[in-house]
Design an enzyme around this catalytic site. Structure first.
Site, PDB file in Angstrom:
ATOM      1  N   GLY A 156       1.019  -1.073  -0.046  1.00 12.93           N
ATOM      2  CA  GLY A 156       0.223   0.178   0.278  1.00 12.93           C
ATOM      3  C   GLY A 156       0.562   1.442  -0.086  1.00 12.93           C
ATOM      4  N   ASN A 168      -7.004   3.786  10.204  1.00 10.69           N
ATOM      5  CA  ASN A 168      -6.411   2.832  10.694  1.00 10.69           C
ATOM      6  C   ASN A 168      -6.142   2.859  11.750  1.00 10.69           C
ATOM      7  OD1 ASN A 168      -4.320   4.842   9.626  1.00 10.69           O
ATOM      8  ND2 ASN A 168      -2.885   3.020  10.984  1.00 10.69           N
ATOM      9  N   GLN A 218      -7.147   0.074   4.630  1.00  7.32           N
ATOM     10  CA  GLN A 218      -7.974  -0.102   5.321  1.00  7.32           C
ATOM     11  C   GLN A 218      -9.383  -0.520   5.054  1.00  7.32           C
ATOM     12  OE1 GLN A 218      -6.838  -1.227   8.370  1.00  7.32           O
ATOM     13  NE2 GLN A 218      -5.158  -0.744   8.376  1.00  7.32           N
ATOM     14  N   SER A 243      -4.115  -3.420   0.018  1.00  3.25           N
ATOM     15  CA  SER A 243      -3.191  -3.597   0.429  1.00  3.25           C
ATOM     16  C   SER A 243      -3.328  -5.266   0.819  1.00  3.25           C
ATOM     17  CB  SER A 243      -2.508  -3.074   1.764  1.00  3.25           C
ATOM     18  OG  SER A 243      -1.226  -3.879   1.884  1.00  3.25           O
ATOM     19  N   ALA A 244      -2.960  -6.113   0.249  1.00  2.04           N
ATOM     20  CA  ALA A 244      -3.603  -7.637   0.166  1.00  2.04           C
ATOM     21  C   ALA A 244      -3.375  -8.366   1.955  1.00  2.04           C
ATOM     22  CB  ALA A 244      -2.535  -8.746  -0.673  1.00  2.04           C
ATOM     23  N   HIS A 245      -2.168  -7.737   2.650  1.00  3.68           N
ATOM     24  CA  HIS A 245      -2.013  -8.610   3.991  1.00  3.68           C
ATOM     25  C   HIS A 245      -3.972  -7.654   5.498  1.00  3.68           C
ATOM     26  CE1 HIS A 245       0.019  -5.467   5.936  1.00  3.68           C
ATOM     27  NE2 HIS A 245       0.194  -4.397   4.965  1.00  3.68           N
ATOM     28  N   THR A 305      10.188  -7.450 -12.289  1.00  3.30           N
ATOM     29  CA  THR A 305       9.721  -9.201 -12.235  1.00  3.30           C
ATOM     30  C   THR A 305       8.644  -9.066 -11.025  1.00  3.30           C
ATOM     31  OG1 THR A 305      11.266  -9.665 -12.677  1.00  3.30           O
ATOM     32  CG2 THR A 305       9.561 -11.528 -12.265  1.00  3.30           C
ATOM     33  N   CYS A 322       2.965   0.149  12.935  1.00  3.21           N
ATOM     34  CA  CYS A 322       4.481   0.965  12.421  1.00  3.21           C
ATOM     35  C   CYS A 322       5.242   1.777  13.222  1.00  3.21           C
ATOM     36  CB  CYS A 322       3.998   1.688  11.171  1.00  3.21           C
ATOM     37  SG  CYS A 322       3.008   0.932   9.495  1.00  3.21           S
TER      38      CYS A 322
HETATM   39  C1  LIG Z   1      -4.775   3.339   6.453  1.00  2.00           C
HETATM   40  C2  LIG Z   1      -2.884   2.780   5.293  1.00  2.00           C
HETATM   41  N1  LIG Z   1      -2.414   2.628   4.556  1.00  2.00           N
HETATM   42  C3  LIG Z   1      -1.064   2.818   4.362  1.00  2.00           C
HETATM   43  C4  LIG Z   1      -0.822   1.626   5.094  1.00  2.00           C
HETATM   44  C5  LIG Z   1       0.316   0.895   4.934  1.00  2.00           C
HETATM   45  O1  LIG Z   1       0.293  -0.121   3.635  1.00  2.00           O
HETATM   46  P1  LIG Z   1       1.920  -1.099   3.555  1.00  2.00           P
HETATM   47  O2  LIG Z   1       1.749  -1.913   4.589  1.00  2.00           O
HETATM   48  O3  LIG Z   1       0.548  -2.303   2.491  1.00  2.00           O
HETATM   49  O4  LIG Z   1       2.370  -0.496   2.730  1.00  2.00           O
HETATM   50  C6  LIG Z   1      -1.044   0.501   6.261  1.00  2.00           C
HETATM   51  C7  LIG Z   1      -0.577  -0.423   7.083  1.00  2.00           C
HETATM   52  O5  LIG Z   1      -0.931  -0.322   8.116  1.00  2.00           O
HETATM   53  C8  LIG Z   1      -2.626   1.218   6.718  1.00  2.00           C
HETATM   54  O6  LIG Z   1      -2.477   1.247   7.873  1.00  2.00           O
END
Ligand SMILES: Cc1ncc(COP(=O)(O)O)c(C=O)c1O
Length: 376
Positions: A72, A153, A181, A201-203, A239, A329
């Protein structure tokens, strides 16, 4: 061994078994480089293009508008930087409660002299003040980029994407929405949404880590952020993360198929936890707009600060309960949360973010609440 309770699904989610199964062939026998012209390569290329079509269909976009990225953060960096460097935006409007993927990017561009920067005001419940946003747009002479997140988030507040998009349209601004999110947790209809870019973001929805997506509206033409080969139709060199992309699509398909049931179950857990906390812990309060316009997965709770409660995250961890003090983070870095500081700067409170997924249960909520009762 102690049973762990995982209430930190806004940080990341577990990989779905069915997603792993879809990915496995591409981690083993189907290893061809998607750019190779022989059959191994063509098989990989087909998997990527099928994933793109599936993601586009779910989001109601065109496959040519979907670009896979590494995460993301890369998607947001690409959209924001390109808006300034390729689309002529000389002013950026963002909010003080964005994820650092956005905040650090807009600050970098600002400090580098590439764009001026304004932060929109927030209402007391943490929502963006749309009147102030309109005022900022109206005051700007040059072209503006508005970059605002869909769901926060840390507190779960949801942005009215249509209202913001329509304001952007009115003032000729570019609109990037960080939907990291919400993709996988919210129905999208991009064909009928006034937005130029979204990031995913897939996770965050039971897919693999290390794969993201950038939607670029077909009317927007930008240059790549990462230069090199011609992958992703010259938009993102390198790739492709073949198994990751397959996993992204499968995770989104599953999330979409089970959206009604899963979102209702998770929402009821969130409401149940709020109820139990209010019943059992004196002085508890909730940040943002938890029963209003809010994502059902996130609950931000503040507790009165005491010698005991200051150690709350550590003690929850000791009890096998995973929760977060702010965004993942920064958890562990003990800097406090910029989001909580911006909306509720009460030095006499400690804040914990609980975030849920389809795997969580009421019994887990009961266990966590009774542990919290002990710890506060
Ligand atoms: C609102 C938001 N934006 C961006 C990100 C970043 O995504 P990624 O971990 O895939 O870089 C996160 C991840 O915590 C998020 O919660």
């Amino acid at each position: 061994m102690q049973q762990r309770i995982y209430f930190d699904n806004a940080a990341t989610t577990s990989l779905d078994q069915e997603v792993l199964e879809a990915m496995m062939p591409y981690l083993t026998e189907k290893f061809g480089n998607p750019s190779s012209i022989y059959s191994y390569g063509r098989e990989s290329r087909l998997a990527i293009e099928n994933a793109r079509k599936s993601v586009a269909k779910i989001l109601n976009a065109h496959p040519a508008e979907i670009f896979f990225t590494s995460c993301g953060t890369e998607a947001s960096n690409t959209a924001i930087t390109a808006s300034v460097r390729d689309l002529g935006c000389t002013h950026i409007i963002s909010s003080p409660i964005e994820h650092h993927a956005t905040l650090h990017t807009v600050e970098y561009l600002h400090h580098n002299g590439e764009a001026s920067l304004s932060y929109v005001q927030l209402l007391p419940n943490g929502h963006v003040d749309l009147e102030n946003l309109e005022q900022l747009l109206a005051e700007t002479e040059g072209k503006t980029l508005v970059t605002l997140m869909h769901a926060n988030n840390e507190i779960g507040n949801l942005l009215d994407v249509h209202a913001v998009g329509n304001l952007c349209k009115m003032y000729g601004a570019i609109f990037h929405c960080d939907t990291v999110q919400t993709v996988g947790h919210y129905p999208f209809d991009l064909r009928n949404t006034p937005v130029h870019f979204i990031s995913a973001s897939a996770h965050k929805f039971h897919g693999p880590k290390g794969v993201g997506m950038l939607y670029i509206n077909e009317n927007v033409k930008i240059k790549p952020f990462i230069n090199g080969g011609s992958q992703e139709r010259n938009m993102r060199a390198g790739t492709e993360n073949l198994y990751g992309i397959v996993g992204f699509a499968r995770a989104l398909e599953l999330a979409t198929a089970h959206y009604e049931a899963d979102s209702a179950a998770v929402k009821s857990l969130k409401l149940y936890m709020m109820e139990q906390l209010k019943k059992n812990i004196r002085g508890v309060s909730f940040n943002g707009d938890p029963i209003g316009n809010s994502l059902y997965t996130v609950l931000s709770v503040s507790f009165p600060k005491t010698e005991k409660s200051e150690m709350i995250l550590f003690n929850l961890d000791m009890a096998g309960i995973c929760a977060s003090g702010g965004s993942a983070c920064t958890s562990g870095a003990d800097q406090g949360s910029h989001v909580i500081r911006a909306i509720n700067n009460n030095p006499n409170q400690v804040t914990v973010r609980f975030s849920f997924s389809k795997g969580n249960t009421k019994t887990e909520v009961d266990t966590v609440v009774s542990k919290l009762k002990e710890l506060i």
